[in-house]
Write a protein that holds these residues in place. Sequence first.
Motif, PDB file in Angstrom:
ATOM      1  N   PRO A 104      55.549  20.019 -25.949  1.00 57.03           N
ATOM      2  CA  PRO A 104      56.766  19.471 -25.326  1.00 57.03           C
ATOM      3  C   PRO A 104      57.958  20.405 -25.478  1.00 57.03           C
ATOM      4  N   THR A 105      58.782  20.483 -24.449  1.00 61.49           N
ATOM      5  CA  THR A 105      59.983  21.306 -24.449  1.00 61.49           C
ATOM      6  C   THR A 105      61.203  20.403 -24.409  1.00 61.49           C
ATOM      7  N   LEU A 106      62.129  20.625 -25.347  1.00 59.92           N
ATOM      8  CA  LEU A 106      63.342  19.822 -25.447  1.00 59.92           C
ATOM      9  C   LEU A 106      64.526  20.754 -25.665  1.00 59.92           C
ATOM     10  N   GLY A 107      65.550  20.574 -24.884  1.00 54.89           N
ATOM     11  CA  GLY A 107      66.743  21.379 -25.072  1.00 54.89           C
ATOM     12  C   GLY A 107      66.500  22.871 -24.968  1.00 54.89           C
ATOM     13  N   GLY A 108      65.554  23.280 -24.148  1.00 56.32           N
ATOM     14  CA  GLY A 108      65.264  24.699 -23.968  1.00 56.32           C
ATOM     15  C   GLY A 108      64.352  25.306 -24.999  1.00 56.32           C
ATOM     16  N   ALA A 109      63.862  24.534 -25.970  1.00 59.00           N
ATOM     17  CA  ALA A 109      62.941  25.042 -26.995  1.00 59.00           C
ATOM     18  C   ALA A 109      61.662  24.212 -26.981  1.00 59.00           C
ATOM     19  N   THR A 110      60.574  24.806 -27.454  1.00 60.50           N
ATOM     20  CA  THR A 110      59.275  24.153 -27.484  1.00 60.50           C
ATOM     21  C   THR A 110      58.947  23.768 -28.927  1.00 60.50           C
ATOM     22  N   PHE A 111      58.317  22.607 -29.102  1.00 62.19           N
ATOM     23  CA  PHE A 111      58.074  22.092 -30.444  1.00 62.19           C
ATOM     24  C   PHE A 111      56.635  21.614 -30.598  1.00 62.19           C
ATOM     25  N   ALA A 112      56.100  21.810 -31.809  1.00 60.47           N
ATOM     26  CA  ALA A 112      54.801  21.231 -32.151  1.00 60.47           C
ATOM     27  C   ALA A 112      54.984  19.739 -32.369  1.00 60.47           C
ATOM     28  N   SER A 113      53.998  18.971 -31.957  1.00 66.95           N
ATOM     29  CA  SER A 113      54.081  17.523 -32.103  1.00 66.95           C
ATOM     30  C   SER A 113      53.169  17.011 -33.202  1.00 66.95           C
ATOM     31  N   ALA A 114      52.632  17.918 -34.020  1.00 70.33           N
ATOM     32  CA  ALA A 114      51.747  17.535 -35.116  1.00 70.33           C
ATOM     33  C   ALA A 114      52.341  17.998 -36.443  1.00 70.33           C
ATOM     34  N   ARG A 115      51.882  17.394 -37.514  1.00 67.38           N
ATOM     35  CA  ARG A 115      52.232  17.845 -38.856  1.00 67.38           C
ATOM     36  C   ARG A 115      51.224  18.909 -39.275  1.00 67.38           C
ATOM     37  N   LEU A 116      51.706  20.032 -39.777  1.00 70.68           N
ATOM     38  CA  LEU A 116      50.864  21.194 -40.041  1.00 70.68           C
ATOM     39  C   LEU A 116      50.751  21.448 -41.540  1.00 70.68           C
ATOM     40  N   GLU A 117      49.523  21.593 -42.011  1.00 69.76           N
ATOM     41  CA  GLU A 117      49.286  21.985 -43.398  1.00 69.76           C
ATOM     42  C   GLU A 117      49.710  23.441 -43.584  1.00 69.76           C
ATOM     43  N   PRO A 118      50.311  23.784 -44.717  1.00 69.44           N
ATOM     44  CA  PRO A 118      50.754  25.177 -44.931  1.00 69.44           C
ATOM     45  C   PRO A 118      49.599  26.168 -44.857  1.00 69.44           C
ATOM     46  N   LEU A 119      49.813  27.266 -44.116  1.00 73.35           N
ATOM     47  CA  LEU A 119      48.911  28.419 -44.029  1.00 73.35           C
ATOM     48  C   LEU A 119      47.546  28.106 -43.421  1.00 73.35           C
TER      49      LEU A 119
END
Length: 386
Positions: free
Chosen positions: A117-132
């Motif tokens: 999804p793109t909001l306010g001109g930026a794109t974002f992940a919609s999931a929670r990501l485990e580090p590394l």
Amino acid sequence: MRRLGDAARSNPVWAATTPRSALALWLAGVTSISHPSLPSVDLGCCGRRLVKVNNGGLYSEGEWRPNTRQVYSVEKLLWKPSPPPGGCKEPEPVVSSPLGWVNLTPLELRDSEGECPTLGGATFASARLEPLVNYRVSTACASTGGRGGKPGIRPYSLGAGWEPAHAAGLEIFKRDETLLAGIPGTGAYMVLGGEISLSSPHYEHTISILGPGTFYTVRTADAEVEALAIAVAGPLGSISLASASGLLARVTPGRIDVFSEGRIRLASGGPLTAARLLHEDAATLSLGESCGRGLGHVRSHNAVFIVGDYNGKSLEAAWYSPVADGLVEVRAYAPLKSVIIEEPEGLSEIPVSADLVRIPMPFGSCGKVRIGFGGGLFLRLRRRRG
């Protein structure tokens, strides 16, 4: 491992610097800051500060009550995953997070237009990501569906008039020109629109303000705070707010008004959550060619742990522990050779056990860590079993 206050006492030659982000100060090895109201202040812990008086001839130790203006420029972090030790036979585009915790709010992505999804001109992940851990873009942007109702972070209210809006995988609410975006189920939000107001059940609030390395706490019924991250608390609960662009919060009986030139992130929680939200706002993820599950797992307790660089043989990370004694555990997908800790007072080495290392982080401490990876048969077996 000593606290920063101990380091400053053993080294009377302090480096004065124009205030920048606390993380940038630590990466540069600086152990003190300039402040308009004091000659020199070290990065001690536990609310105590050592003040240099009379050009260093005298020292005065005691409680320091700073003003409520604690804003520093934050250096943004761009993270791109790389192949693990031993390389890749069949690399593919993946994304991973350098933050030492599972994100509460959506993380910004680059090079993934059309999938997230793109909001306010930026794109974002919609999931929670485990580090590394490596994620395919389709996984990082997986649609889990939004929820009905209205947004809120109990016991604080975001008011009425919010209309649900659609964005794949994210929970979106719109009111006038303001957008709220959150990962479903987290109860945390990113605000696009520059301002947000909350109703509070409390007449008087305890406000924790993030300074360089630790939080400073004031209890008041009426305050105006300019900071990068704050936590506002009362008997019924607390809320954390942060912005890498800096925020202005007006806290009055029953109300919290927040303004920023950038995005504002808010979630239920205290000072540690506020510090982590700040770095979620400062991090940008980018696609990289890699393979397998990634570099390993990270678990951080009472600490902010951020990976800044990985060159295929070792990774470097910075940390600080702003609220209590902390610990970071790294379990790699390859054998570890060495773990070197760099603090203001010098270098030390942490023992490793095959693929596992635990790094203690006392309250008020900060530093860098360099984790060296091995390779060979052990790595191949881990990949095969993974």
